[in-house]
Scaffold this active site. Structure first.
Site, short mmCIF file in Angstrom:
data_model
loop_
_atom_site.label_atom_id
_atom_site.label_comp_id
_atom_site.label_asym_id
_atom_site.label_seq_id
_atom_site.Cartn_x
_atom_site.Cartn_y
_atom_site.Cartn_z
N ASP A 125 0.87 -1.17 0.00
CA ASP A 125 0.00 0.00 0.00
C ASP A 125 0.91 1.23 0.00
OD1 ASP A 125 -3.21 0.62 1.60
OD2 ASP A 125 -2.14 1.68 0.03
C1 GLC Z 1 -4.35 4.33 -0.33
C2 GLC Z 1 -5.23 3.17 0.06
C3 GLC Z 1 -5.30 2.08 -0.98
C4 GLC Z 1 -5.22 2.73 -2.36
C5 GLC Z 1 -3.82 3.30 -2.50
C6 GLC Z 1 -3.63 4.02 -3.85
O1 GLC Z 1 -3.63 4.79 0.76
O2 GLC Z 1 -5.03 2.56 1.33
O3 GLC Z 1 -6.52 1.36 -0.78
O4 GLC Z 1 -5.46 1.77 -3.37
O5 GLC Z 1 -3.49 4.18 -1.44
O6 GLC Z 1 -4.46 5.15 -3.90
#
Ligand code: GLC
Length: 736
Positions: free
Chosen positions: A267
């Site tokens: 993430d």
């Molecule tokens: C965010 C989220 C994740 C998302 C990623 C890209 O922090 O936790 O679910 O897909 O970053 O935006």
């Protein structure tokens, strides 16, 4: 793992040509935070730009649009030594530009076909705009409405959550990932992100093996079995080890035990965040821990690109580990057809015709209708008549054209939703007078994905006008609830009642006109005790997306008979949380016979939810016969069949979600008092009766027991049938 030999050969051939730096480049993902169609950027983005051209980037996120993606793709393909195409990821969570209900709302439809179609439309639109990979479905089981991301998942139940997760994966990925209208899906957040303590986002999750195996992991396993191309890990730690560095999760379970052949994306920054967790001393150690634990691609922590080469040279990371990660990434890119045509998803013509089309909006309206849950309808105040009425629409969400679009809204056009007021006006005849009064505020300032929502807490300036309108109206539709920026990432709250002055407004209107229909627009379960006690009709509409107002009007005026059921329990008080229907009985479940306090309860509130999991009313009246069971004994390789007749005693055709639950009375670990094991959404015409049957086999009764194996255990079971998790009829059988 059923690998495509042809693709595997191509992967191996390419891998052999790659230098260690080029391999590490594939494991590096950047956010596209500059205009890639413009001149070369300066500053930090200049380094990203140069690395794109030298093959040091494998993927970009948040670069959207056929033209922009084409330009970014050209930088990589036409300048790097091997011309390996980038994969472009984006959060296509509930629609791309045609916005569908937020996932929790869509889950309330219990309509797997509708949910799959919703994802299919999102894939069709986003794949026309350069996107070949979505960071969805979010499959985190959650039991605590304080958590802002409850809106993004499918609620509290692993069985319903698994079915919905698969429908979303199939909708996004279609039958052929390289057909140009499908996109790679991503099961997230692996794992236990929804179990953050106190519902506070990113907080510690401390769950035991049995909860992990029997509650949290099933939707992920269902996605793997459905062929999901990627998995995203989670920000949180689990029992002391951050998910990003958790080998047991990502290697032992996901890649070994389950045979996952796609890749794991971190993430955002989660690799580098292991330093803050106190698990890594620096980026170097974080990279070593993450890559050895099975995190294949680094989203925006810059750790991998700056550390992995040295780690391999120092022997702390085997090059074979790098090869495994790159193999997985290249495999997905080949499956998407990106090597054959790196510009497959950059179709300027399709972008003009397939995005935000009338056809897609119609589909969104239908999915939205099916997501609406009728919570209360005393005296059959609903459906409303389309003529001869003076209708007041009162409340801060009544004419709101942005809040219904929800959080995680991809390329939604700001203020583009059909408001409730517009939907009602579109619906009623010329002879109906529809007037609006806002009554009170909702939020102000920077309403967007990044910043705190600025709620208008005390604002009664509009009360007088609203009260005047209520006096002269036959029926008052109160549009109340949350701003969409009160849920989503980083939006946990300690209170979950109607925010600001909305409750005061409601009570003032109620003093004047009791003929009230509350239309709720919210991203999480809310506490609604006073409303339930005092208002004749309550409709849960979540945040329904582009066609919100039309879909709600379809239900309010009877053009669609509400069929939704709650995928989450609605608590009586925030202090009850976490609250869920599939709870454990405890050793003191019952009220003390002598009235003493020594039993599992609160002294100031009931244990039960205000509205239970699986609950939802209809304009029809569904009667259940006494269910039958084929036998009260079931052998391990046998089955039992449960049947029930459901009659529509109402005057209108409708759909009912017939639900089947079990209870395993004794286990080598304690078992929940109920577990959903089947459901069927049946259309039943007025006056008609339908028989609904379920078959239970030993695999339906299986769970991870004390010895860690997945199997059914002999013993006595209860089985329940009904239209929600509370109002059920019980039978029993024994598994021998
Ligand atoms: C965010 C989220 C994740 C998302 C990623 C890209 O922090 O936790 O679910 O897909 O970053 O935006």
């Amino acid at each position: 793992m059923n690998l495509d030999i042809d693709i595997e050969k191509k992967v191996e051939k390419l891998l052999k040509k790659m230098t260690l730096e080029e391999k590490i480049g594939q494991m590096n993902q950047y956010n596209g935070s500059w205009d890639v169609t413009g001149p070369a950027p300066d500053g930090n983005n200049r380094e990203k730009y140069d690395q794109l051209k030298s093959g040091m980037v494998g993927s970009m996120l948040n670069v959207v649009g056929a033209n922009a993606v084409r330009e970014a793709q050209k930088l990589a393909v036409e300048n790097s030594r091997l011309g390996i195409p980038l994969i472009f990821g984006y959060d296509v969570i509930h629609g791309f530009q045609t916005i569908f209900p937020v996932p929790l709302g869509e889950s309330a439809s219990w309509d797997l076909e509708a949910i799959e179609l919703s994802a299919k439309v999102a894939a069709k639109e986003s794949s026309a705009s350069g996107i070949s990979w979505t960071f969805a479905p979010m499959v985190d089981i959650n039991r605590d409405a304080r958590w802002g991301r409850v809106m993004e998942g499918a609620g509290e139940d692993p069985y319903l959550g698994s079915k919905i997760a698969v429908a979303r994966v199939n909708g996004f990925q279609g039958n052929d990932l390289s057909d140009g209208e499908s996109i790679a899906a991503c099961a997230k957040h692996f794992a236990a992100y929804g179990f953050a303590e106190s519902g506070r986002d990113y907080n510690t999750a401390d769950v035991g093996e049995h909860t992990l195996r029997n509650v949290i992991l099933p939707p992920f396993k269902a996605c793997i079995d459905a062929g999901v191309a990627t998995v995203m890990n989670a920000f949180n730690e689990i029992g002391g080890i951050p998910a990003t560095g958790n080998k047991y999760l990502q290697r032992d379970i996901l890649k070994e035990e389950w045979g996952f052949d796609g890749f794991v994306i971190s993430d955002w920054g989660s690799i580098g965040e292991m330093i803050a967790h106190g698990y890594s001393k620096d980026c170097m150690q974080a990279s070593e821990q993450a890559v050895n634990a099975g995190s294949d691609m680094d989203m925006e922590s810059y750790c991998y690109i700056n550390s992995l080469k040295q780690l391999v040279e120092e022997g702390k990371v085997e090059e074979s580990t790098i090869d495994d990660a790159v193999r997985r990434i290249l495999r997905v890119k080949y499956k998407l057809g990106l090597f054959e045509n790196p510009y497959l998803y950059c179709d300027l013509e399709r972008e003009k015709t397939d995005v935000y089309s009338k056809e897609n909006l119609e589909i969104a309206r239908d999915v939205a209708r099916k997501s609406i849950v009728l919570l209360k309808n005393e005296m059959d105040i609903l459906p409303l008549k389309k003529s001869g009425k003076k209708i007041a629409v009162i409340g801060p969400l009544g004419n709101h054209k942005d809040a219904p679009l929800g959080s995680w809204r991809a390329k939604a056009i700001e203020n583009s939703a059909v408001s409730l007021l517009e939907g009602i006006k579109n619906k009623v005849g010329e002879d109906v007078e529809v007037k609006y009064a806002q009554g009170c505020g909702l939020s102000q300032g920077k309403r967007n994905f990044l910043f705190e929502v600025d709620l208008i807490e005390e604002d009664k300036s509009g009360f007088a006008e609203a009260k005047k309108l209520a006096v002269e109206s036959d029926v008052v539709i109160m549009a109340l609830g949350e701003d969409c920026w009160q849920t989503g990432e980083g939006r946990s709250q300690t209170e979950i009642g109607l925010p600001g002055s909305q409750m005061d407004l409601l009570k003032e209107i109620h003093k004047i006109n009791k003929n009230i229909v509350i239309v709720l627009m919210n991203g999480r379960p809310l506490t609604l005790n006073w409303e339930e006690e005092n208002v004749p009709a309550i409709v849960e509409t979540w945040q329904l997306g582009s066609e919100a107002g039309n879909a709600i009007a379809d239900v309010l005026f009877g053009d669609y008979n509400p069929s939704g059921k709650l995928p989450v329990s609605f608590p009586r008080a925030v202090g009850q949380l976490p609250l869920y229907y599939n709870y454990k009985n405890t050793g003191r479940p019952d009220k003390h016979p002598e009235g003493m306090v020594f039993w599992s309860h609160f002294t100031d509130e009931e244990n039960t939810p205000l509205y239970p999991f699986g609950y939802g009313l209809s304009y029809s009246k569904f009667d259940y016969s006494k269910p039958t069971i084929s036998s009260n004994n079931m052998s391990m390789n046998g089955s039992v069949k449960i049947s029930v007749e459901v009659s529509n005693k109402g005057a209108v055709d409708g759909a009912e979600v017939v639900q089947l639950y079990i209870r395993d009375l004794i286990g080598t670990i304690t078992r929940p008092v109920k577990e959903l094991k089947g459901f069927e959404k049946v259309q039943i015409k007025a006056g008609e009766t339908k028989t609904v049957s379920f078959e239970l086999k030993q695999e339906d009764l299986a769970f991870y027991g004390a010895d860690g194996t997945f199997k059914a255990e002999e013993g006595d079971f209860e089985v329940f049938v009904g239209g929600n998790s509370r109002d059920v009829q019980k039978m029993t059988f024994s598994l021998k």
